[in-house]
Enzyme design. Structure first.
Site, short mmCIF file in Angstrom:
data_model
loop_
_atom_site.label_atom_id
_atom_site.label_comp_id
_atom_site.label_asym_id
_atom_site.label_seq_id
_atom_site.Cartn_x
_atom_site.Cartn_y
_atom_site.Cartn_z
CG PHE A 1 -2.23 5.04 5.36
CD1 PHE A 1 -1.75 3.89 6.35
CD2 PHE A 1 -2.49 6.24 6.04
CE1 PHE A 1 -1.97 4.06 7.57
CE2 PHE A 1 -2.34 6.20 7.52
CZ PHE A 1 -2.29 5.12 8.19
N GLY B 1 -2.29 4.27 -3.91
CA GLY B 1 -2.30 3.09 -4.83
C GLY B 1 -1.48 3.17 -6.03
CE1 TYR C 1 0.22 1.83 4.29
CE2 TYR C 1 0.60 -0.44 4.58
CZ TYR C 1 0.79 0.70 5.14
OH TYR C 1 1.28 1.11 6.26
CB CYS C 2 1.73 3.80 -1.67
SG CYS C 2 0.42 4.15 -3.06
NE ARG C 3 -0.05 10.93 -1.67
CZ ARG C 3 -1.19 11.22 -2.83
NH1 ARG C 3 -2.31 11.43 -2.65
NH2 ARG C 3 -0.44 11.26 -4.14
#
Length: 125
Positions: free
Chosen positions: A118, A94, A90-92
């Site tokens: 996130f 996608g 995951y990231c901020r």
């Protein structure tokens, strides 16, 4: 006759462009379902936050490992994570997790999941 053949040529070119565009779409486009991601996370899969160290320090999911997306492949190799291990990224938003996922797939990882952003994950909990 010329108009009909030109129309068929244009339609053929458009069809090929649509197929090309579809083949270039990242595989993570269909993923990013928070409920699926949480089911995997709850099972204890390898969870990787591919954001920067600063973003990770500002908040992350418990149990996540921070590996920025640019160095995901060599870092997973250093951690001896098998290519068939279940990995959730995951990231901020996608996007970076999608890039990381594509890098892993190119290296032979077969069980990756792009969990998306996130904030989306946290709000779905």
């Amino acid at each position: 006759m010329f108009k009909k053949s030109m129309l068929l040529s244009i339609q053929s070119i458009l069809a090929m462009l649509v197929l090309l565009a579809a083949s270039l779409m990242p595989t993570w486009a269909a993923e990013q379902e928070p409920s699926v991601a949480w089911e995997k996370i709850d099972r204890g899969v390898t969870l990787i936050d591919v954001r920067t160290a600063e973003e990770f320090a500002a908040g992350h999911i418990d149990g996540a490992i921070n590996i920025p997306f640019e160095i995901i492949v060599p870092e997973l190799a250093k951690l001896n994570i098998d290519t068939d291990a279940e990995v959730v990224l995951y990231c901020r938003s996608g996007n970076r997790s999608g890039i990381a996922q594509e890098s892993l797939v190119k290296q032979g990882y077969t069980n990756t999941y792009n969990a998306g952003g996130f904030d989306s994950l946290i709000s779905a909990r």
